[in-house]
Enzyme design. Structure first.
Site, PDB file in Angstrom:
ATOM      1  N   ARG A 201       6.232  -6.263   7.982  1.00 34.66           N
ATOM      2  CA  ARG A 201       5.596  -5.352   8.933  1.00 34.66           C
ATOM      3  C   ARG A 201       6.266  -5.400  10.303  1.00 34.66           C
ATOM      4  NH1 ARG A 201      -0.840  -5.543   6.984  1.00 34.66           N
ATOM      5  NH2 ARG A 201      -0.369  -4.243   5.163  1.00 34.66           N
TER       6      ARG A 201
ATOM      7  N   TYR B 249       5.576   2.869   4.752  1.00 34.57           N
ATOM      8  CA  TYR B 249       5.651   1.684   3.875  1.00 34.57           C
ATOM      9  C   TYR B 249       5.227   0.377   4.562  1.00 34.57           C
ATOM     10  CZ  TYR B 249      10.795   1.158   5.078  1.00 34.57           C
ATOM     11  OH  TYR B 249      12.021   1.012   5.664  1.00 34.57           O
ATOM     12  N   GLU B 250       5.051  -0.631   3.754  1.00 37.34           N
ATOM     13  CA  GLU B 250       4.472  -1.913   4.210  1.00 37.34           C
ATOM     14  C   GLU B 250       3.086  -1.712   4.821  1.00 37.34           C
ATOM     15  OE1 GLU B 250       5.974  -4.048   2.877  1.00 37.34           O
ATOM     16  OE2 GLU B 250       8.006  -3.281   2.806  1.00 37.34           O
ATOM     17  N   GLY B 251       2.298  -0.842   4.220  1.00 36.49           N
ATOM     18  CA  GLY B 251       0.973  -0.538   4.746  1.00 36.49           C
ATOM     19  C   GLY B 251       1.074   0.673   5.649  1.00 36.49           C
TER      20      GLY B 251
ATOM     21  N   GLN C 223      -2.704  -0.177   8.958  1.00 32.09           N
ATOM     22  CA  GLN C 223      -2.451  -1.081  10.095  1.00 32.09           C
ATOM     23  C   GLN C 223      -3.614  -1.020  11.087  1.00 32.09           C
ATOM     24  OE1 GLN C 223       0.196  -3.044   9.917  1.00 32.09           O
ATOM     25  NE2 GLN C 223       0.887  -1.952   8.086  1.00 32.09           N
TER      26      GLN C 223
END
Lengths: 590, 590
Positions: free
Chosen positions: B294, B433-435, B440
Site C-alpha cells: 500500500r 489495486y492493493e485495496g 482505504q
C-alpha cells in the site's frame, strides 16, 4: 458487455413538467405533447440501446483502419449508420426546406444524448455533419445550400471541421493553410490539417470539409482567415459526384479513446474549395459551428458518463462483497451486494446527482437556443454566457463521473473486458477538443462575463435571485433555496473580485478563470436542481406523476445541494487568492 | 517520446535538510551523509532516465504476450532487468544476512520513486518481489529464508501476491482456493487467482507465489485462511531448480494501462505449496506484504505523475500559442509559449505543489518505518494511521495530476504519440489495486482512527499543534501556520463528528470516510509544506543552500496553502452532512 437504457422518463419530466416546452409559445412547439415526445424518445432509445450500444466495444477494439488511402470503420458501423439515416434521426432538427424534420433543438439534444451514451465515437460522424450543416445553413449562398444541405441532412454526405494544424490549435492566427483564388471564383487550398474527426470513412458517398485557410490580402492573424467548402468529391451541376478532389488522408491518429471515430491528418494539395460566408471573415462562420460543437461536447461530457453510471449501479447491486456495517442484509447470500456500503452509495449519488443536474442544464440550454432562434436576444445572450460553462464544467465532471463509475468495479474496471475503461478513455477527449477547457474558462472570464456590459451575467444573478425569492417560504427553503443562495453569493463575489482586480491586473482574473468556470457550473446545477425540486414538490403536493420518481428526484437533489454545492466556497477561496501564487515563479523555476 | 529527469536536489533537500536522516540516531543512518546519498541517487537516476524511461512507451505499445504458456515481456525489459540486478538496486534495503545492502527504507523509497517515474510497469516486477521478500523475511522459518530470500533479494527469482479470485477481491473471506495437507508437511493448492501482477514472465529463473488458500479445519471467513509459498519451479535440497510445479498462466488480462507488466490469471491444479507463518493465520502474514504494498502504491501514485508534470512543463515552455494577456513577452516569436498564460500556470502549480508535498509525505512515511523497525511504537502507530492516507490520497491526486499534465498538451495529449495518455492510463490502476481507495477510506475511519484508543490520531494532532506553536511568531505565520491550523481544525472537527455520531450510526462515519481520507491528506500535505517552508526559511536566513531553489520551495508551498488547503472546508461540509443524503434512497431508486 455494458448495457444502456435510455432515460425516457427523466427526459419527459424535464421536457414537460419542468420546461413545459409545448406551452412555450415557440413555433411548432405546441405539437410537442407528451405522447409525441415519448414516441420519439422511445424510438431513439431503442435504436441507441439495441443497435448503437452493442457496437461501442467493437468500435473501441477494432478502431478505424487506413487502407490504400481509404478509412475503414469498424464492423457494423456502416449498417448502423444506414439505420440512423433511414430512421430520419440525422434530419431531426434540421430545416424542412432542405429535407429536415424541423423539430426544435431540444429534441435534437434529447435524442443526441441517447446516441452519445450508446456510442460516442459512432455518433460523432453525424454530429460533425450537423455542425457543418449549421455553418452552411447560416452563412452559405442559396446555391450552396441547395447543393450541400439536403445530402448533409440525410447524412448521405457527412461533414467535418478543419481548424487545427500541427503548430496551432487554439491560436488559429498562426495557421498556414493557403487559399489561392482562381478565375472561376473557386480557390485552391493547400496545407495540412490535423485531428480531423470523421475526416474520412466508408459510410457516406461524400465528405464535405469546412476548412479554415488564408486567402491573399487578409492581413495578419485571425483577420486574414476565411472558411472554405472543400468536398472530397467535386459536385457536378446536376448534383451528381464528379472528380476526386485533391484532398487525402495522410494518417490516422492513435488515440486514448474514441477509436471508432476516424481522427485524420488531412492533406490539401491544391484542393478545389469555395468560399463560405465573407472573405477574411472565416472566424465568424467557424464560430457558428464551434458554438454548436461546444454545446455538443458538453452534451458528450455528461452523456458519455450515463452508461458508465448505469453499469456501475448494476454491478453494485450484483457483486457480493462484505457485509453492511449496520448488520447483514442478505443472510442467505454469501455476502451483501456492494450497494449496501456507504462509500459505494456516496460514489453512486455523486454520479447520479451530477448526471441528472447536467441533463437539466443541457436541456435548458437547448431550450434557450430554440428561443434565441426565434429572435429572443436575452436567451441568446444567456446561452452565449453558459456555453463555456456547459462545455467545460460538464466535460470535467463527466470524466470524473466515468472514473467514479469505473472505480465501483475495482480491478474489473481496469481490464477492458467490462467496457468501463472505454467510458473513461472516451470521456477524456471531451475536456480537450473544441477548445480545451482552459480555453473555455478564458472565454468565460475574458469575454463572456463582460459582454454587452455584463448584462447577461447580471440577468443570470437576477434569475437566481427572483427564483429564490419566489420559493423562500416553501418546504424547499432549507434544503434547496438556502444553499442555492449561498452558491450564487459566492459566484457574485468572484465576479466582483474580477471586476475590482481584473482591469489593473488581468492575470488576477485569469488566474481564477478555471475555478470560476466550476463555480459557475455548480451554481447553475444548483439552480437546475432547485427548479426540478420545485416541480417535483408541486407534483407531489397535487398528486400528479409517479410519487417514487418524484421523491427520488428530491432526494437526489438534496444530495447535490448538501454534498456538491459546498465546493463553491473552495473555488471562491482559490479565486480570491489572486494571481500572486499562480504567477510568482519564473518559468525557469518549473 | 517523454523524457524523465531524476529530482536529486529535491530528494537531497528532504533527506538532509528537512529530515536530517544521518543524525536520526538510527543504526546505519550515520553513514548516510550528503555525498553518499547523492552518489546513490545520481546512479539510480541515471539508470532510471537512460535505461528504464526509454522502455516505458515500448512496454505500453508491445505489452506482454502469452506464448505456449510462457509470458514474454516487451523488448528490452529483460536486459534492463539484468542492469537493475547487477547494479544491486533490488537488494538496496534488504537484509545483509540474505545478500541485501541493508540501507534504510527511506533510500528504497527514494530510488523506488525514480524507477516508478521512469517505468511503472517495469518496476512492478521487483516491487512485488520486495513485498514477497518481506513476508517471508517476517514470517518464514530460517529454512525458508535460506531457501528463498537470497534469490529474491537478487531478483534471480521474483515474487507475487495471490489474493484475488474471480468472485472476491476485498472480501477475502469468500475465497475458494483449497490447500490439502500432505504427509510430507507440504500442501496441494487448487484454485484460480486473478489479477496477479508479474504472475509470470521471462526475466527470472523462478517465480515464488505467495498464495492465500483455505486449509481444512480453519473455520469460516477470513479465519480459515493460510498463506502458502508456491514456487513455479520446485526447489531441490541443494537450492537448484527441480520440477515444474502445477501452476500455470490461464490468461493475460487486457488492461487500460501498465501493459508492460504481466497481469495473469493463475491456475493452481494441485500445486505443491508450503505454509508460510501460522496455519489459519494467513491474513496476518498477508498484511505484512499488503501494508508495504500500500505504501508502494501510494509512492506509485505521485511518482507516476512526476514525468507527466516534467513533460508538461517542457511542452508549456516550447509550444507557442497566443500572447500573454499582460502584453507580448516574446516579440520575435510567432507567439508566446503556453507558460505565460495564467491558467497554464494554475495547472502547473497544482501539479508541482502536490508532487513535492507528496514526495515529502512519502519520505517522512518511510522514515517512520525505519524508526518503527527499530522498535519505535509511536512511529509504528503513526505510519499505520497514515498508510491508507498515503495510498488513497496520493493515488487519487496523482491520477488527477497526470490528467492535468495531459491537458497541457491539448489534442496532442490525447494521441498516444507523446506518451501523456500512458501516464494517465498507468496511473489509473493505483487508485484500484492493493485495496481500492474506498477500502482505504474504510480502513482509515473504521479501523485506524480508533486503533489503540485513538492514540495515534491524537498524536498527529498534537504534532501539528506543537509545530504551529513553535512557529506561531515567525515570518511563516500568515502563509503557512494559519492555514495549517485551519486545516487541522477541520480535520479534528471531522474526527469529532465521527466520534459523536459513528457509535449510534456507523453509516454516519462511513458516509464521510472518503472525504475524511482527502481531508487528512490535505492536512498532512499542509504539514509537510509547513515543515519544508520552515527549513527553507531557516536556510535562507543563514545563507545556506541554493537561494533560488529555496525561494521556489517557499513559493510553491504558499501556492499549496492558499489554493489546495481550502478544500478541507468542503470535505468537512460533506462529512457533516452525515449519512442521510447518502443512504436515503432505496437500492431500486438507482
Amino acid at each position: 458487455m455494458p448495457h444502456y437504457t435510455a432515460p425516457v422518463s427523466d427526459m419527459q419530466f424535464l421536457l414537460h413538467d419542468v420546461l413545459n416546452i409545448s406551452a412555450s409559445g415557440l413555433p411548432g412547439h405546441d405539437e410537442l405533447d407528451r405522447d409525441f415526445t415519448e414516441a420519439v424518445l422511445d424510438a431513439a432509445g431503442k435504436l441507441a440501446s439495441e443497435v448503437l450500444a452493442p457496437l461501442n466495444v467493437i468500435g473501441d477494439q477494432q478502431g478505424c483502419r487506413l487502407e490504400n488511402g481509404v478509412v475503414r470503420t469498424p464492423e457494423g458501423f456502416a449498417a448502423a449508420f444506414e439505420q440512423m439515416k433511414e430512421g430520419g434521426w440525422t434530419a431531426l432538427d434540421c430545416d424542412p426546406d432542405y429535407g429536415g424534420q424541423g423539430m426544435p433543438y431540444v429534441m435534437g439534444v434529447a435524442t443526441g444524448e441517447m446516441f452519445v451514451s450508446a456510442n460516442m465515437a459512432f455518433n460523432m460522424y453525424q454530429g460533425l455533419t450537423h455542425g457543418a450543416y449549421s455553418a452552411i445553413h447560416t452563412h452559405g449562398t442559396e446555391d450552396q445550400k441547395q447543393t450541400y444541405l439536403p445530402k448533409m441532412v440525410s447524412c448521405d454526405w457527412t461533414g467535418t471541421m478543419n481548424l487545427t494544424e500541427p503548430h496551432c490549435g487554439t491560436d488559429l492566427g498562426l495557421l498556414r493553410t493557403k487559399a489561392e483564388p482562381q478565375d472561376d471564383g473557386s480557390y485552391l487550398i493547400t496545407g495540412q490539417k490535423i485531428f480531423i474527426s470523421a475526416g474520412d470513412h466508408d459510410m457516406a458517398e461524400n465528405v464535405i470539409h469546412l476548412v479554415l485557410a488564408k486567402a491573399p490580402g487578409g492581413g495578419e492573424g485571425t483577420k486574414g482567415i476565411s472558411l472554405f467548402i472543400v468536398p472530397k468529391f467535386l459536385v457536378n451541376e446536376d448534383g451528381s459526384l464528379g472528380d476526386r478532389n485533391a484532398v487525402s488522408v495522410g494518417a490516422l491518429e492513435h488515440k486514448m479513446g474514441i477509436h471508432g471515430n476516424s481522427t485524420c491528418v488531412m492533406n490539401y494539395d491544391g484542393a478545389k474549395g469555395w468560399l463560405l460566408g465573407d472573405l477574411h471573415k472565416g472566424m465568424r462562420a467557424m464560430f457558428t459551428m464551434m458554438n454548436e460543437a461546444r454545446l455538443g461536447v458538453g452534451l458528450q461530457g455528461y452523456a458519455g458518463a450515463v452508461p458508465a453510471y448505469q453499469n456501475a449501479v448494476a454491478y453494485a447491486k450484483d457483486r457480493l462483497q462484505g457485509r453492511a456495517v449496520t448488520g447483514t442484509q442478505y443472510p442467505n447470500a454469501a455476502a451483501d451486494p456492494l450497494i449496501v456500503h456507504p462509500d459505494i452509495r456516496r460514489s453512486l449519488m455523486d454520479q447520479k446527482s451530477f448526471l441528472e443536474g447536467a441533463r437539466m442544464l443541457a436541456f435548458w440550454g437547448a431550450h434557450l437556443i430554440d428561443q434565441a432562434d426565434e429572435g429572443d436576444a436575452d436567451a441568446e445572450g444567456l446561452i452565449s454566457l453558459l456555453t463555456p460553462v456547459i462545455k467545460g464544467f460538464l466535460t470535467d465532471k463527466g470524466f470524473e463521473t466515468a472514473v467514479l463509475a469505473q472505480q465501483i468495479y475495482g480491478g474489473h474496471g481496469y481490464i477492458e473486458e467490462h467496457g468501463m475503461s472505454q467510458f473513461v478513455r472516451d470521456a477524456r477527449i471531451t475536456m480537450i477538443y473544441e477548445g480545451a477547457n482552459g480555453v473555455q474558462a478564458l472565454d468565460l472570464v475574458g469575454r463572456k462575463l463582460a459582454a454587452d456590459g455584463g448584462k447577461h451575467v447580471m440577468a443570470f444573478f437576477e434569475m437566481v435571485k427572483s427564483f429564490c425569492k419566489d420559493h423562500a417560504e416553501g418546504p424547499l427553503a432549507a434544503d434547496f433555496i438556502a444553499p442555492l443562495k449561498a452558491a450564487s453569493k459566492d459566484l457574485q463575489a468572484a465576479a466582483m473580485f474580477f471586476m475590482q482586480n481584473g482591469m489593473k491586473n488581468p492575470n488576477a482574473a485569469l488566474s481564477g478563470s478555471y475555478d470560476f468556470m466550476h463555480l459557475f457550473g455548480h451554481t447553475a446545477l444548483g439552480l437546475m436542481w432547485a427548479r426540478m425540486a420545485v416541480t417535483a414538490q408541486k407534483m407531489l403536493d397535487s398528486g400528479e406523476g409517479d410519487a417514487v420518481f418524484l421523491k427520488t428526484k428530491l432526494a437526489t437533489g438534496r444530495y447535490y445541494m448538501k454534498r456538491q454545492l459546498p465546493m463553491t466556497a473552495t473555488h471562491l477561496a482559490r479565486i480570491e487568492s489572486g494571481s500572486e501564487p499562480v504567477m510568482e515563479l519564473e518559468a525557469e523555476a518549473f
